[in-house]
Design a protein around this motif. Structure first.
Motif, PDB file in Angstrom:
ATOM      1  N   VAL A  26       0.835  -1.200   0.000  1.00  0.00           N
ATOM      2  CA  VAL A  26       0.000   0.000   0.000  1.00  0.00           C
ATOM      3  C   VAL A  26       0.871   1.252   0.000  1.00  0.00           C
ATOM      4  O   VAL A  26       0.625   2.198  -0.758  1.00  0.00           O
ATOM      5  CB  VAL A  26      -0.943  -0.002   1.225  1.00  0.00           C
ATOM      6  N   ARG A  29       2.828   2.323  -3.448  1.00  0.00           N
ATOM      7  CA  ARG A  29       2.132   2.706  -4.682  1.00  0.00           C
ATOM      8  C   ARG A  29       2.651   4.015  -5.261  1.00  0.00           C
ATOM      9  O   ARG A  29       2.631   4.227  -6.463  1.00  0.00           O
ATOM     10  CB  ARG A  29       0.628   2.844  -4.406  1.00  0.00           C
ATOM     11  N   LYS A 163     -16.488  11.492  -0.397  1.00  0.00           N
ATOM     12  CA  LYS A 163     -15.098  11.111  -0.648  1.00  0.00           C
ATOM     13  C   LYS A 163     -14.117  12.255  -0.447  1.00  0.00           C
ATOM     14  O   LYS A 163     -12.919  12.029  -0.262  1.00  0.00           O
ATOM     15  CB  LYS A 163     -14.962  10.548  -2.066  1.00  0.00           C
ATOM     16  N   GLU A 191      -9.291  -0.128   1.926  1.00  0.00           N
ATOM     17  CA  GLU A 191      -8.278   0.251   0.934  1.00  0.00           C
ATOM     18  C   GLU A 191      -8.924   0.782  -0.336  1.00  0.00           C
ATOM     19  O   GLU A 191      -8.492   1.813  -0.887  1.00  0.00           O
ATOM     20  CB  GLU A 191      -7.399  -0.964   0.628  1.00  0.00           C
ATOM     21  N   THR A 192      -9.952   0.113  -0.810  1.00  0.00           N
ATOM     22  CA  THR A 192     -10.638   0.524  -2.033  1.00  0.00           C
ATOM     23  C   THR A 192     -11.227   1.927  -1.906  1.00  0.00           C
ATOM     24  O   THR A 192     -11.254   2.697  -2.873  1.00  0.00           O
ATOM     25  CB  THR A 192     -11.750  -0.479  -2.381  1.00  0.00           C
ATOM     26  N   ASN A 194     -10.078   4.302   0.207  1.00  0.00           N
ATOM     27  CA  ASN A 194      -9.070   5.245   0.712  1.00  0.00           C
ATOM     28  C   ASN A 194      -9.376   5.696   2.134  1.00  0.00           C
ATOM     29  O   ASN A 194      -9.294   6.887   2.476  1.00  0.00           O
ATOM     30  CB  ASN A 194      -8.956   6.462  -0.214  1.00  0.00           C
ATOM     31  N   ALA A 196      -8.469   5.286   6.201  1.00  0.00           N
ATOM     32  CA  ALA A 196      -7.395   4.869   7.093  1.00  0.00           C
ATOM     33  C   ALA A 196      -7.909   3.886   8.139  1.00  0.00           C
ATOM     34  O   ALA A 196      -9.002   4.050   8.686  1.00  0.00           O
ATOM     35  CB  ALA A 196      -6.767   6.081   7.772  1.00  0.00           C
ATOM     36  N   THR A 214      -4.160   0.881   5.276  1.00  0.00           N
ATOM     37  CA  THR A 214      -5.033   0.696   4.117  1.00  0.00           C
ATOM     38  C   THR A 214      -4.963   1.868   3.150  1.00  0.00           C
ATOM     39  O   THR A 214      -5.627   1.876   2.128  1.00  0.00           O
ATOM     40  CB  THR A 214      -6.484   0.466   4.579  1.00  0.00           C
ATOM     41  N   ASN A 215      -4.181   2.875   3.505  1.00  0.00           N
ATOM     42  CA  ASN A 215      -3.809   3.946   2.575  1.00  0.00           C
ATOM     43  C   ASN A 215      -2.481   4.505   3.070  1.00  0.00           C
ATOM     44  O   ASN A 215      -1.831   3.906   3.941  1.00  0.00           O
ATOM     45  CB  ASN A 215      -4.907   5.015   2.439  1.00  0.00           C
ATOM     46  N   THR A 216      -2.054   5.622   2.552  1.00  0.00           N
ATOM     47  CA  THR A 216      -0.730   6.133   2.901  1.00  0.00           C
ATOM     48  C   THR A 216      -0.754   7.042   4.132  1.00  0.00           C
ATOM     49  O   THR A 216       0.128   7.875   4.321  1.00  0.00           O
ATOM     50  CB  THR A 216      -0.112   6.886   1.707  1.00  0.00           C
ATOM     51  N   THR A 217      -1.770   6.846   4.969  1.00  0.00           N
ATOM     52  CA  THR A 217      -1.883   7.567   6.236  1.00  0.00           C
ATOM     53  C   THR A 217      -1.750   6.605   7.399  1.00  0.00           C
ATOM     54  O   THR A 217      -2.413   5.563   7.432  1.00  0.00           O
ATOM     55  CB  THR A 217      -3.240   8.287   6.341  1.00  0.00           C
TER      56      THR A 217
END
Length: 295
Positions: A26, A29, A163, A191-192, A194, A196, A214-217
């Motif tokens: 994750v 990416r 979103k 993850e899908t 976005n 956290a 599950t995201n970049t946080t």
């Protein structure tokens, strides 16, 4: 915060688990070399909880807090939906680089348990939106007895979430992470979309240390035990965040609680000083001169 408190923290194995195998994927990416945005704060700013933090003569606690921290985890919004004017007032009291991270109201998470909550969510977000660019990630904390049998409610809630507003979700029932099939399905949904996946680090609930981003946080709620191990635990977190930075981490939201909250600023100061050194950031060290005499 008393959640996960124990009588003897000295007997707990506080070693951070290894990362979930998907976390590096994750983070990898988008490996732009940008430094991550870093927000560190306490859960409350009122003088009654943070005894000894405010200099004598402080007239406005939030104004002073905003000079020492760049973030606050807003637990107050869990208990009450504040009017728009209150958020506007708070917005004006803090610097441009400050962010609020409000918890969704208990009517949404605990009373209605994500069922038929569209109206109250819209009302809540309409008011919170008055924080404008100082609104950080909103987070949803589910009750410890909210189990995967209501997975469909989570899916429906996420589908309706706007979103453009960052969201993080904290699950406390053991089956969300200990049932492998449920866990993987949950991670995929988060993850899908976005969202956290909140990591809770507290003494009595080591089962919540899923280490699955599950995201970049990285959204971490850290609960100290007012024990010497609080500091070594934070050392380990600094090392893990440094690793995640090399893998592509974009945002760190790290909130420090204590069983006795008045010690939270001191522990935060220790963490921020270590984080500055390890990640090359320049966060303000709360009450730096005063704190250095206490380390």
């Amino acid at each position: 915060m008393k959640f996960g408190s124990v009588d003897n923290a000295g007997i707990i194995d506080f070693k951070l688990p290894t990362d979930h195998k998907a976390t590096a994927r994750v983070l990898g990416r988008d490996k732009r070399p940008d430094a991550p945005e870093i927000y560190v704060g306490c859960a409350k700013w009122n003088r009654a909880d943070l005894k000894g933090f405010y200099p004598r003569g402080t007239k406005d606690e939030l104004v002073y807090y905003g000079t020492q921290f760049n973030a606050i985890e807003m637990n107050a919004t869990f208990y009450r939906i504040f009017p728009p004017e209150q958020f506007t007032t708070w917005y004006r009291k803090v610097p441009d680089n400050f962010k609020f991270f409000p918890k969704l109201n208990q009517e949404i998470s605990h009373w209605k348990r994500l069922k038929d909550v569209d109206a109250v969510v819209k009302h809540y977000l309409y008011n919170v939106a008055n924080l404008k660019e100082k609104l950080g990630t909103v987070f949803l904390q589910m009750h410890a007895n909210f189990s995967p049998k209501d997975f469909d409610r989570v899916v429906a809630f996420i589908a309706q979430w706007p979103k453009e507003i960052p969201l993080a979700i904290e699950f406390r029932h053991t089956d969300w992470f200990n049932d492998a099939m449920v866990a993987e399905e949950l991670y995929e949904v988060l993850e899908t979309n976005n969202i956290a996946n909140v990591i809770v680090d507290t003494a009595g609930r080591r089962d919540l240390m899923h280490m699955r981003l599950t995201n970049t946080t990285a959204f971490v709620r850290y609960v100290g035990a007012n024990h010497d191990t609080d500091y070594t635990r934070l050392d380990d977190w600094v090392a893990r965040l440094k690793l995640w930075k090399t893998q592509g981490l974009k945002t760190i939201n790290f909130f420090i609680h204590q069983n006795i909250e008045e010690a939270s600023p001191l522990l935060s100061a220790y963490f921020i000083e270590k984080l500055n050194a390890a990640l090359g950031c320049q966060l303000t060290i709360p009450n730096e001169v005063k704190q250095k005499t206490l380390f």
